[in-house]
Design an enzyme around this catalytic site. Structure first.
Site, PDB file in Angstrom:
ATOM      1  N   HIS A   1       2.193   3.426  -9.264  1.00 10.91           N
ATOM      2  CA  HIS A   1       1.768   1.920  -9.461  1.00 10.91           C
ATOM      3  C   HIS A   1       3.037   1.278 -10.219  1.00 10.91           C
ATOM      4  O   HIS A   1       3.710   0.377  -9.949  1.00 10.91           O
ATOM      5  CB  HIS A   1       0.515   1.839 -10.107  1.00 10.91           C
TER       6      HIS A   1
ATOM      7  N   LEU B   1      10.525 -20.966  -4.587  1.00 12.20           N
ATOM      8  CA  LEU B   1       9.738 -19.630  -4.114  1.00 12.20           C
ATOM      9  C   LEU B   1       8.485 -19.921  -4.654  1.00 12.20           C
ATOM     10  O   LEU B   1       8.326 -19.887  -5.852  1.00 12.20           O
ATOM     11  CB  LEU B   1      10.394 -18.380  -4.346  1.00 12.20           C
TER      12      LEU B   1
ATOM     13  N   ASP C   1       0.945  -1.233  -0.072  1.00 12.29           N
ATOM     14  CA  ASP C   1       0.038   0.110  -0.054  1.00 12.29           C
ATOM     15  C   ASP C   1       0.962   1.332   0.092  1.00 12.29           C
ATOM     16  O   ASP C   1       1.986   1.178   0.680  1.00 12.29           O
ATOM     17  CB  ASP C   1      -1.128   0.016   1.020  1.00 12.29           C
TER      18      ASP C   1
END
Ligand code: IPE
Ligand code: IPE
Ligand code: MG
Length: 255
Positions: free
Chosen positions: A43, A137, A26
């Site tokens: 973004h 991962l 965020d």
């Protein structure tokens, strides 16, 4: 497939490094605003921060990383911003998947994909298939994800599977989107807000929560290490007392 252990049914193994890290990324908009840039510039920089954190997680031996990229409520944003985010997601899929694969990363997307354009869904499916056998991962992107949606879709699937049968924790969690990963050990939210915003409602039952004012585009390796250091300093009791925990730890030898 066996479902990973549940923190309410058994006491999970814990270590110095979170096995599963979940992040609410965020603060992109505020990062841009501070620089008099349009929100979308934040973004764009956010994607770069993702690259850095994925790399850092691999180097630290984190087994699973789950990133909240777009919530089921983010459709409420201005249309131009939503369109930009979708284009950015598509571009990232086009440009990053080969690299993820080359690094041995398994890629998954969780969320209600029915709302996405077919071209995006196609890229997601292809990326998931390409990377399915990787095990360094597991990188999960939560897109059009909502914790309530996840619990409800799982409950509905349980009902379809055997109508009338009791829904147990074990059965429900087998149908939750993240059924392939352990519950997160550590949750990080950047950007200063201290809320869950409908992220992994079921899974965060015993997760350690960490909130930082650092805005997502600024979240780097150092910031990740601070979060992991905070995680290490915590006593995870899972309902037990401190004394019980001390008794289960190896005692220092006398003399
Ligand atoms: C998070 O950053 C990214 C998404 C929700 C897609 P924000 O866009 O929410 O940034 P702020 O909270 O407005 O600063
Ligand atoms: C949560 O951030 C969702 C993502 C980071 C994808 P928001 O910025 O949408 O959350 P609220 O609206 O501040 O709770
Ligand atoms: Mg926000």
């Amino acid at each position: 497939m066996t479902t990973p252990e549940s923190s309410t049914q058994a006491i999970p193994e814990t270590g110095n490094v979170p096995r599963h890290l979940a992040i609410i990324m965020d603060g992109n908009g505020r990062w841009a605003k501070k620089r008099f840039l349009p929100r979308v510039a934040g973004h764009r920089r956010g994607v770069e921060a993702v690259r850095g954190v994925v790399k850092a997680c691999m180097a630290r031996g984190v087994g699973a990383l789950t990133l909240f990229a777009f919530s089921s409520e983010n459709w409420r944003r201005p249309k131009e911003e939503v369109t930009f985010l979708m284009q950015l997601f598509l571009k990232a899929l086009e440009q990053e998947v080969e690299k993820l694969h080359g690094n041995g990363i398994r890629f998954r997307v969780i969320g209600d994909l029915s709302a996405f354009e077919p071209v995006i869904v196609e890229h997601i499916r292809r990326a998931e298939a390409l990377t399915a056998a990787n095990d360094r991962l597991v990188l999960t992107v939560a897109a059009n994800y909502g914790g309530r949606w996840d619990i409800l879709q799982a409950a509905n699937r349980c009902r379809e599977e055997s109508p009338g049968a009791e829904i147990t924790e074990e059965r429900l969690s087998r149908h939750l989107c993240l059924n392939y990963a352990t519950e997160p050990d550590l949750f990080i939210r950047t950007g200063g807000e201290e809320r869950i915003s409908n992220f992994l409602l079921w899974h965060l039952a015993y997760t350690e929560l960490y909130f930082t004012p650092v805005l997502w585009p600024d979240f780097d390796e150092g910031a990740l290490d601070e979060a992991i250091a905070s995680y290490r300093s915590r006593e995870r009791r899972f309902g037990r007392t401190s004394e019980q925990l001390a008794a289960t730890l190896p005692q220092p030898r006398a003399g």
